[in-house]
Design a protein around this motif. Structure first.
Motif, PDB file in Angstrom:
ATOM      1  N   MET A   7       0.635  -1.081   0.014  1.00  0.00           N
ATOM      2  CA  MET A   7      -0.096   0.073   0.134  1.00  0.00           C
ATOM      3  C   MET A   7       0.718   1.255  -0.011  1.00  0.00           C
ATOM      4  O   MET A   7       1.851   1.307   0.452  1.00  0.00           O
ATOM      5  N   VAL A   8       0.503   2.384  -0.452  1.00  0.00           N
ATOM      6  CA  VAL A   8       1.049   3.661  -0.850  1.00  0.00           C
ATOM      7  C   VAL A   8      -0.023   4.708  -0.728  1.00  0.00           C
ATOM      8  O   VAL A   8      -1.417   4.412  -0.813  1.00  0.00           O
ATOM      9  N   SER A   9       0.123   5.978  -0.448  1.00  0.00           N
ATOM     10  CA  SER A   9      -0.967   6.864  -0.583  1.00  0.00           C
ATOM     11  C   SER A   9      -0.372   8.083  -1.340  1.00  0.00           C
ATOM     12  O   SER A   9       0.900   8.391  -1.541  1.00  0.00           O
ATOM     13  N   ALA A  10      -1.508   8.921  -1.975  1.00  0.00           N
ATOM     14  CA  ALA A  10      -1.199  10.207  -2.464  1.00  0.00           C
ATOM     15  C   ALA A  10      -2.514  11.243  -2.153  1.00  0.00           C
ATOM     16  O   ALA A  10      -3.757  10.831  -2.345  1.00  0.00           O
ATOM     17  N   GLY A  11      -2.117  12.226  -1.411  1.00  0.00           N
ATOM     18  CA  GLY A  11      -3.232  12.969  -0.954  1.00  0.00           C
ATOM     19  C   GLY A  11      -4.072  12.442   0.039  1.00  0.00           C
ATOM     20  O   GLY A  11      -3.489  11.892   1.152  1.00  0.00           O
ATOM     21  N   THR A  12      -5.444  12.145  -0.211  1.00  0.00           N
ATOM     22  CA  THR A  12      -6.102  11.276   1.017  1.00  0.00           C
ATOM     23  C   THR A  12      -6.806  10.087   0.149  1.00  0.00           C
ATOM     24  O   THR A  12      -7.604   9.309   0.767  1.00  0.00           O
ATOM     25  N   THR A  13      -5.989   9.709  -0.821  1.00  0.00           N
ATOM     26  CA  THR A  13      -6.369   8.476  -1.594  1.00  0.00           C
ATOM     27  C   THR A  13      -5.284   7.206  -1.147  1.00  0.00           C
ATOM     28  O   THR A  13      -4.063   7.795  -1.186  1.00  0.00           O
ATOM     29  N   VAL A  14      -5.673   6.036  -0.965  1.00  0.00           N
ATOM     30  CA  VAL A  14      -4.809   5.055  -0.752  1.00  0.00           C
ATOM     31  C   VAL A  14      -4.720   4.165  -1.748  1.00  0.00           C
ATOM     32  O   VAL A  14      -6.032   3.660  -2.534  1.00  0.00           O
ATOM     33  N   TYR A  15      -3.596   3.692  -2.389  1.00  0.00           N
ATOM     34  CA  TYR A  15      -3.488   2.531  -3.575  1.00  0.00           C
ATOM     35  C   TYR A  15      -2.980   1.515  -2.857  1.00  0.00           C
ATOM     36  O   TYR A  15      -1.909   1.273  -2.190  1.00  0.00           O
ATOM     37  N   SER A  65       5.287  -5.432  -4.053  1.00  0.00           N
ATOM     38  CA  SER A  65       5.394  -4.372  -3.565  1.00  0.00           C
ATOM     39  C   SER A  65       5.144  -3.258  -4.334  1.00  0.00           C
ATOM     40  O   SER A  65       5.068  -3.259  -5.722  1.00  0.00           O
ATOM     41  N   LEU A  66       4.827  -2.094  -3.760  1.00  0.00           N
ATOM     42  CA  LEU A  66       4.271  -1.061  -4.296  1.00  0.00           C
ATOM     43  C   LEU A  66       4.813   0.130  -3.974  1.00  0.00           C
ATOM     44  O   LEU A  66       5.187   0.249  -2.672  1.00  0.00           O
ATOM     45  N   ALA A  67       5.184   1.251  -4.768  1.00  0.00           N
ATOM     46  CA  ALA A  67       5.911   2.336  -4.582  1.00  0.00           C
ATOM     47  C   ALA A  67       5.332   3.807  -5.153  1.00  0.00           C
ATOM     48  O   ALA A  67       4.663   3.513  -6.383  1.00  0.00           O
ATOM     49  N   ILE A  68       5.419   4.848  -5.014  1.00  0.00           N
ATOM     50  CA  ILE A  68       4.850   5.909  -5.410  1.00  0.00           C
ATOM     51  C   ILE A  68       6.062   7.172  -5.688  1.00  0.00           C
ATOM     52  O   ILE A  68       7.019   7.118  -5.015  1.00  0.00           O
ATOM     53  N   ASN A  69       6.110   7.642  -6.766  1.00  0.00           N
ATOM     54  CA  ASN A  69       6.967   8.649  -7.001  1.00  0.00           C
ATOM     55  C   ASN A  69       6.873  10.262  -6.125  1.00  0.00           C
ATOM     56  O   ASN A  69       5.659  10.057  -5.775  1.00  0.00           O
ATOM     57  N   THR A  70       7.783  10.920  -6.038  1.00  0.00           N
ATOM     58  CA  THR A  70       7.891  12.132  -5.051  1.00  0.00           C
ATOM     59  C   THR A  70       6.781  13.020  -5.695  1.00  0.00           C
ATOM     60  O   THR A  70       5.886  13.591  -4.658  1.00  0.00           O
ATOM     61  N   GLN A  71       6.338  13.073  -6.940  1.00  0.00           N
ATOM     62  CA  GLN A  71       5.319  14.115  -7.438  1.00  0.00           C
ATOM     63  C   GLN A  71       4.070  13.286  -7.108  1.00  0.00           C
ATOM     64  O   GLN A  71       2.791  14.033  -7.364  1.00  0.00           O
ATOM     65  N   LYS A  72       3.558  12.305  -6.481  1.00  0.00           N
ATOM     66  CA  LYS A  72       2.554  11.690  -6.398  1.00  0.00           C
ATOM     67  C   LYS A  72       1.706  11.101  -7.562  1.00  0.00           C
ATOM     68  O   LYS A  72       0.386  11.476  -7.642  1.00  0.00           O
ATOM     69  N   ALA A  73       2.542  11.024  -8.689  1.00  0.00           N
ATOM     70  CA  ALA A  73       1.714  10.973 -10.174  1.00  0.00           C
ATOM     71  C   ALA A  73       1.862   9.563 -10.625  1.00  0.00           C
ATOM     72  O   ALA A  73       1.195   9.472 -11.656  1.00  0.00           O
ATOM     73  N   GLU A  74       2.657   8.685 -10.251  1.00  0.00           N
ATOM     74  CA  GLU A  74       3.137   7.387 -10.821  1.00  0.00           C
ATOM     75  C   GLU A  74       3.033   6.438  -9.612  1.00  0.00           C
ATOM     76  O   GLU A  74       3.731   6.624  -8.685  1.00  0.00           O
ATOM     77  N   LEU A  75       2.679   5.331  -9.971  1.00  0.00           N
ATOM     78  CA  LEU A  75       2.970   4.096  -9.266  1.00  0.00           C
ATOM     79  C   LEU A  75       3.674   2.822  -9.861  1.00  0.00           C
ATOM     80  O   LEU A  75       3.658   2.875 -11.175  1.00  0.00           O
ATOM     81  N   HIS A  76       4.762   2.525  -8.879  1.00  0.00           N
ATOM     82  CA  HIS A  76       5.654   1.319  -9.464  1.00  0.00           C
ATOM     83  C   HIS A  76       5.288   0.214  -8.767  1.00  0.00           C
ATOM     84  O   HIS A  76       5.412   0.307  -7.459  1.00  0.00           O
ATOM     85  N   ALA A  77       5.069  -0.973  -9.504  1.00  0.00           N
ATOM     86  CA  ALA A  77       4.629  -2.157  -8.739  1.00  0.00           C
ATOM     87  C   ALA A  77       5.501  -3.302  -9.309  1.00  0.00           C
ATOM     88  O   ALA A  77       6.001  -3.329 -10.338  1.00  0.00           O
TER      89      ALA A  77
END
Length: 396
Positions: free
Chosen positions: A90-98, A140-152
């Motif tokens: 799991m990761v998050s961006a704003g108030t959204t969880v992915y 495993s899941l990660a998100i970039n610094t700009q919160k625009a891309e997911l990497h799985a």
């Protein structure tokens, strides 16, 4: 070092201290937070916390939310995933969880939920070409610094390479409505030997590029003898994936396992794992290494503990403090916080037993002592799991 202390002192004077060093119950159920290659705890932009865990009874993942910095928790949503065990992250961006998870031991599924307004995970299939049955490992899941891309990434067998577990990767673009458009799945490793598996991936993002840390295990020395027993780092040079050795034992039988990774504000990659060595071939010890050049080279690893320690979870805060939480023999839990040199660890309460810590990786907070962590709590006699707990102390 003086500049670091001044920066940290200034930061703390302007921030609010959250003290949850008295453990808080997330759920009074024997749910699992296992699989430390994928994060199970995130913090939203509004300060809320979300913890993810697996219930083996109904084979579902459960998301719990805290709207008061971990003081109380309530059920957010759940999703049936089949017998996927530790294969979720799991990761998050704003108030959204992915979240990504393995569905019914075959598909890789991506789901998202707006924690403020949503009520259920909206899922989409990422991969459907993995072999069915038992040919699956963790993800495993990660998100970039700009919160625009997911990497799985995940480890599995496919029909093209049926004999080995290999690493697969996929990049997703987050759309304005919060949904994700996933690209094509890439095959990071392409082995098909009965004696070689690449497993337990953990992914981070460095300068918008994925870096994947894995466990390599070979049953017998063969063509690719360099891959026997080690922790490896895979990164992309253009369109090609290549690897470096973080720790390679060079000997059979000295297994290295359960890597966990994070990247700090200066772009330094930090990795912890557990494994044996020639001095103690039957005892796992937690180990740590770092890379200052994006994973091309690695410092000589340091030993975090003495003997018999497993399942580390590593994190780093905005001031560059590195935290490692891990389990020792007898299911005791220890942690340490340091910069460059390993320090003496601190033990948590001995009244209970512990399992599978998953620490919060958030570069907007400053950790004071024990990092925000979700973990499994056990009774001592008889040994039975009681609950999932949350604990930590930090400035935000």
């Amino acid at each position: 070092m003086l500049a670091d202390r001044v920066r940290m002192s200034s930061y703390r004077r302007t921030k609010h201290l959250i003290d949850r060093t008295t453990p808080v119950t997330v759920v009074n159920q024997p749910y699992s937070t296992g699989g430390n290659g994928g994060r199970k705890l995130v913090r939203l932009s509004n300060g809320w916390l979300v913890a993810c865990m697996f219930n083996s009874t109904d084979t579902s993942i459960y998301l719990y939310v805290s709207k008061d910095s971990g003081a109380t928790w309530s059920l957010l949503t759940s999703r049936s995933v089949g017998t996927s065990g530790k294969a979720y992250s799991m990761v998050s961006a704003g108030t959204t969880v992915y979240v990504i998870w393995r569905q019914s031991n075959k598909f890789i599924i991506s789901g998202y939920i707006d924690v403020v307004r949503g009520s259920s995970l909206i899922g989409i299939q990422v991969s459907d070409t993995d072999m069915a049955g038992t040919a699956h490992d963790t993800c495993s899941l990660a998100i970039n610094t700009q919160k625009a891309e997911l990497h799985a990434c995940w480890s599995s067998k496919i029909e093209t390479y049926p004999n080995s577990f290999n690493i697969r990767y996929c990049k997703g673009i987050i759309n304005p409505d919060g949904s994700v458009t996933w690209g094509s799945v890439e095959q990071v490793t392409e082995y098909s030997y009965t004696w070689l598996d690449i497993m337990q991936p953990t992914i981070i993002v460095k300068d918008n590029s994925p870096v994947i840390i894995v466990k390599s295990i070979g049953i017998a020395k063969g063509i690719a003898g360099d891959y026997i027993r080690g922790i490896l780092c895979y990164s992309k040079a253009g369109s090609t994936w290549d690897h470096t050795n973080i720790y390679y034992t060079g000997e059979r039988g000295l297994e290295q396992s359960n890597p966990t990774a994070c990247v700090d504000t200066d772009g330094v990659i930090h990795v912890a794992w557990h494994g044996t060595d020639a001095q103690y071939p039957t005892y796992n010890r937690v180990r740590y290494s770092k890379s200052t050049d994006g994973g091309m080279t690695w410092n000589t690893h340091q030993i975090v503990n003495t003997l018999l320690a497993v399942y580390p979870s590593i994190s780093v805060d905005t001031s560059g403090n590195i935290s490692i939480v891990y389990i020792t023999q007898g299911n005791n839990m220890y942690y340490m916080q340091f910069r460059d040199t390993i320090k003496t660890p601190t033990q948590l309460s001995t009244n209970f037993l512990y399992g599978d810590p998953s620490s919060l990786q958030d570069l907007s907070i400053d950790v004071e002592g024990f990092p925000p962590t979700a973990y499994m709590l056990y009774n001592k006699s008889p040994i039975t799991q009681l609950s999932v707990q949350f604990e930590g102390k930090w400035y935000e």
